[in-house]
Design an enzyme around this catalytic site. Structure first.
Site, PDB file in Angstrom:
ATOM      1  N   HIS A 170     112.103  88.707 149.420  1.00  0.00           N
ATOM      2  CA  HIS A 170     112.736  89.921 148.864  1.00  0.00           C
ATOM      3  C   HIS A 170     114.047  89.606 148.127  1.00  0.00           C
ATOM      4  O   HIS A 170     115.019  89.184 148.754  1.00  0.00           O
ATOM      5  CB  HIS A 170     113.007  90.870 150.037  1.00  0.00           C
ATOM      6  CG  HIS A 170     113.272  92.271 149.659  1.00  0.00           C
ATOM      7  ND1 HIS A 170     113.359  93.285 150.581  1.00  0.00           N
ATOM      8  CD2 HIS A 170     113.475  92.870 148.454  1.00  0.00           C
ATOM      9  CE1 HIS A 170     113.600  94.419 149.974  1.00  0.00           C
ATOM     10  NE2 HIS A 170     113.681  94.194 148.676  1.00  0.00           N
TER      11      HIS A 170
ATOM     12  N   THR B 261      93.890 101.070 134.666  1.00  0.00           N
ATOM     13  CA  THR B 261      93.808 100.529 136.027  1.00  0.00           C
ATOM     14  C   THR B 261      94.263 101.641 136.970  1.00  0.00           C
ATOM     15  O   THR B 261      94.554 102.763 136.526  1.00  0.00           O
ATOM     16  CB  THR B 261      94.762  99.328 136.198  1.00  0.00           C
ATOM     17  OG1 THR B 261      96.120  99.807 136.101  1.00  0.00           O
ATOM     18  CG2 THR B 261      94.509  98.260 135.144  1.00  0.00           C
TER      19      THR B 261
ATOM     20  N   THR C  64     111.501  92.577 132.329  1.00  0.00           N
ATOM     21  CA  THR C  64     112.206  93.074 133.506  1.00  0.00           C
ATOM     22  C   THR C  64     113.425  92.210 133.837  1.00  0.00           C
ATOM     23  O   THR C  64     113.444  91.010 133.510  1.00  0.00           O
ATOM     24  CB  THR C  64     111.240  93.078 134.701  1.00  0.00           C
ATOM     25  OG1 THR C  64     111.967  93.314 135.906  1.00  0.00           O
ATOM     26  CG2 THR C  64     110.514  91.741 134.869  1.00  0.00           C
ATOM     27  N   ASP C  65     114.390  92.798 134.538  1.00  0.00           N
ATOM     28  CA  ASP C  65     115.543  92.015 134.999  1.00  0.00           C
ATOM     29  C   ASP C  65     115.145  91.016 136.090  1.00  0.00           C
ATOM     30  O   ASP C  65     115.899  90.091 136.404  1.00  0.00           O
ATOM     31  CB  ASP C  65     116.677  92.930 135.497  1.00  0.00           C
ATOM     32  CG  ASP C  65     116.287  93.860 136.644  1.00  0.00           C
ATOM     33  OD1 ASP C  65     115.112  93.846 137.065  1.00  0.00           O
ATOM     34  OD2 ASP C  65     117.172  94.613 137.118  1.00  0.00           O
ATOM     35  N   GLU C  66     113.954  91.211 136.697  1.00  0.00           N
ATOM     36  CA  GLU C  66     113.563  90.343 137.825  1.00  0.00           C
ATOM     37  C   GLU C  66     113.363  88.886 137.405  1.00  0.00           C
ATOM     38  O   GLU C  66     113.375  88.003 138.254  1.00  0.00           O
ATOM     39  CB  GLU C  66     112.283  90.876 138.491  1.00  0.00           C
ATOM     40  CG  GLU C  66     112.473  92.272 139.036  1.00  0.00           C
ATOM     41  CD  GLU C  66     111.473  92.671 140.102  1.00  0.00           C
ATOM     42  OE1 GLU C  66     110.758  91.799 140.620  1.00  0.00           O
ATOM     43  OE2 GLU C  66     111.412  93.879 140.405  1.00  0.00           O
TER      44      GLU C  66
ATOM     45  N   TYR D   9     105.097  88.350 140.694  1.00  0.00           N
ATOM     46  CA  TYR D   9     105.265  89.301 139.586  1.00  0.00           C
ATOM     47  C   TYR D   9     106.292  88.794 138.581  1.00  0.00           C
ATOM     48  O   TYR D   9     106.021  88.701 137.375  1.00  0.00           O
ATOM     49  CB  TYR D   9     105.678  90.679 140.114  1.00  0.00           C
ATOM     50  CG  TYR D   9     106.262  91.591 139.048  1.00  0.00           C
ATOM     51  CD1 TYR D   9     105.460  92.102 138.031  1.00  0.00           C
ATOM     52  CD2 TYR D   9     107.624  91.929 139.047  1.00  0.00           C
ATOM     53  CE1 TYR D   9     105.999  92.937 137.043  1.00  0.00           C
ATOM     54  CE2 TYR D   9     108.164  92.754 138.064  1.00  0.00           C
ATOM     55  CZ  TYR D   9     107.354  93.254 137.066  1.00  0.00           C
ATOM     56  OH  TYR D   9     107.886  94.073 136.084  1.00  0.00           O
TER      57      TYR D   9
ATOM     58  N   LYS E 228     105.953  87.608 134.660  1.00  0.00           N
ATOM     59  CA  LYS E 228     106.701  88.227 133.558  1.00  0.00           C
ATOM     60  C   LYS E 228     107.557  87.177 132.837  1.00  0.00           C
ATOM     61  O   LYS E 228     107.650  87.180 131.614  1.00  0.00           O
ATOM     62  CB  LYS E 228     107.602  89.358 134.085  1.00  0.00           C
ATOM     63  CG  LYS E 228     106.886  90.625 134.522  1.00  0.00           C
ATOM     64  CD  LYS E 228     106.120  91.355 133.430  1.00  0.00           C
ATOM     65  CE  LYS E 228     106.987  92.012 132.388  1.00  0.00           C
ATOM     66  NZ  LYS E 228     106.190  92.856 131.454  1.00  0.00           N
TER      67      LYS E 228
END
Ligand code: NAD
Ligand code: DAU
Length: 349
Positions: free
Chosen positions: A291, A38, A132-134, A157, A161
Site C-alpha cells: 500500500h 468491461t 496517474t500520479d501512482e 497497476y 501505467k
C-alpha cells in the site's frame, strides 16, 4: 475548426466526463468513444449526450490491432485522448495480466496504429495519454510529485501505467509522434464505480454496511473533482507543447480515515441521521499489499503555463458527489448488481 477525436475508455468514470465536455463544448468536433464496456464501462454514464449529432460510440478492444486499424481507417482521426485502462489497484494485485494486456499492450496498439495510419505525417495530429500520479511511487511525510520526479511504480497497476507512459514517450522520441502525457491524482465525483474508496463508502453508508478502512487509515491521497480533471484535459489537449508532461492535482490531501469520517458527517446530515451515527460503521480491515503511503501532486506547471485551477473546493465537490449518488439510486443499483457482489464478497471476506 472541425476535428475527429478518438476518446478511449469514454464509458468509464473519467472518460464519460471527458466525452461529455468535448461533445458539448466543441460541436464542430466529431467525438468517437471507443470502449470495450468491461465491468467498469457503462453507457448509462452518457445517456444525456448519446443523441448528440457529433457523438459516436464504437464498441471494441484497444488491444485488438485489426479492429483499431479499421477504426483509424474509417475515421482518419486528428487526435486521440487515451483513457481506456484497467484502473483498480486491488484488482491488479489479483490479476496483473489483464493490466499488462490493456494498459501496456492496448496503449502500444493505439500508438502503433496511429503512427502507421498517420504515415509519419504528424502535422495537426495529437496523441494525448492520460496517466496517474501512482507512477511516481510513494511519498513520505514531506514533498510533492513534480513532472521530473523519477518513476518508481509500486503496484502492478502503476507498473503497467508507468510502462505505457514510457512507450508513449518512446514513440515521441523515436518516431516524432506528437504526444502529451498528464499524470493526475485521485479523482472523485459522479459516475465513480463503487469499488473505489469514496463511492464504496457512500453506498455502504447509505445501506448501513461496514466501511472497510485498510490498515490504520493513515495513507494519504490528494483528491480532485472529476469535472476539474476533465477541464484540465481540455486545456492540455488544446494548448500543451508536443512532448510535454503535466501533473494535475487538487492540492487537497486527506488521510483515508479523516476523509471517511468527513464523508460520514456529510451523509449523516443529508440522511437525517444522528451526528456520529455513520462513523460507527468504520471497520479496520487487512491492509492492501504494498500500500503506497502518500501521494501529493504539485500542479504549478499546469496552473502557471496553461492557467488551469480547480473550480470547486473539496467540500463543494464532495457535497455535489453525495447529492448525485443519492439522486441516482437506479444507476447505483445497476452497477452493484451481478458481478459486483461476487467481487465484493471475495475482496472483503
Ligand atoms: P474506469 O475503470 O472507470 O474506466 C475505464 C474504461 O476503460 C471503462 O469504460 C472500460 O470499459 C474501458 N476499457 C477497459 N479496458 C478496455 C479495452 N481493452 N479496450 C477498450 N476499453 C477498455 O477508469 P477511470 O477511473 O475512469 O480512469 C480512466 C483513466 O484515467 C485510466 O487510464 C486511469 O489510469 C487514469 N487515472 C485515473 C484516476 C482516478 O482517480 N480514477 C486518476 C488518475 C488517472
Ligand atoms: O492516484 C490516482 C489513482 O487513484 C488512479 O490512478 C487509480 O486508477 C484510482 O483507482 C486511484 O487509486 P487508489 O488506490 O488511490 O484509489 P482507491 O479508491 O482504491 O483507494 C483510495 C485509498 O483508500 C487507498 O489508500 C486505499 C484505501 N482504501 C480503498 C478501498 C477500496 C481503503 O482503505 N478501503 C477500501 O475499501
Amino acid at each position: 475548426m472541425t476535428k475527429k477525436i478518438l476518446i478511449t475508455g469514454g464509458a468509464g468514470f473519467i472518460g464519460s466526463h471527458v466525452v461529455r465536455r468535448f461533445v458539448t463544448e466543441y460541436p464542430n468536433y466529431t467525438i468517437v468513444n471507443l470502449d470495450l464496456l468491461t465491468y467498469a464501462g457503462n453507457l448509462e454514464n452518457l445517456k444525456d449526450i448519446e443523441q448528440q449529432p457529433n457523438y459516436v460510440f464504437e464498441h471494441g478492444d484497444i488491444a485488438d490491432i485489426d479492429f483499431v486499424t479499421s477504426l483509424f481507417e474509417k475515421y482518419n482521426f486528428d487526435g486521440v485522448i487515451h483513457l481506456a485502462a484497467e484502473s483498480h489497484v486491488d484488482r491488479s494485485i489479483t490479476d496483473p495480466f489483464s493490466f499488462v494486456r490493456t494498459n501496456v499492450f492496448g496503449t502500444v496498439t493505439l500508438l502503433n496504429v496511429a503512427k502507421n495510419t498517420w504515415k509519419n505525417d504528424f502535422s495537426g495530429k495529437r496523441f494525448y495519454h492520460i496517466s496517474t500520479d501512482e507512477v511516481y511511487g510513494s511519498l513520505g511525510n514531506e514533498g510533492y510529485f513534480v513532472e521530473t520526479t523519477p518513476y518508481d511504480p509500486q503496484s502492478p497497476y502503476s507498473a503497467a501505467k508507468a510502462s505505457s507512459d514510457h512507450f508513449v514517450r518512446a514513440y515521441h522520441n523515436t518516431y516524432g509522434m506528437p504526444v502529451v502525457v498528464s499524470n493526475c491524482s485521485n479523482n472523485y465525483g459522479p459516475n465513480h464505480f463503487p469499488e473505489k474508496l469514496i463511492p464504496l463508502c457512500i453506498n455502504n453508508i447509505k445501506n448501513k454496511k461496514p466501511l472497510p478502512i485498510y490498515g490504520k487509515g493513515d495513507n494519504i491521497r490528494d483528491w480532485l473533482y472529476v469535472i476539474d480533471h476533465a477541464r484540465a484535459i481540455d486545456v492540455i489537449f488544446h494548448n500543451a507543447e508536443n512532448g510535454e508532461t503535466y501533473n494535475i492535482g487538487g492540492n487537497n490531501e486527506w488521510t483515508n480515515l479523516d476523509l471517511v469520517k468527513y464523508l460520514c458527517a456529510v451523509m449523516d446530515k443529508k440522511l437525517g441521521r444522528a451526528e456520529g451515527e455513520s462513523a460507527q460503521l468504520i471497520t479496520f480491515v487487512t491492509d492492501r499489499a504494498g500500500h503506497d503511503k502518500r501521494y501529493a501532486i504539485d500542479s504549478s506547471k499546469l496552473m502557471q503555463k496553461l492557467g488551469w485551477k480547480p473550480s470547486v473546493t473539496f467540500e463543494q465537490g464532495l457535497e455535489l458527489t453525495v447529492d448525485w449518488y443519492l439522486a441516482n439510486e437506479e444507476w447505483l443499483q445497476n452497477v452493484v448488481s451481478g458481478d459486483y457482489e461476487k467481487y465484493y464478497m471475495t475482496m472483503y471476506k
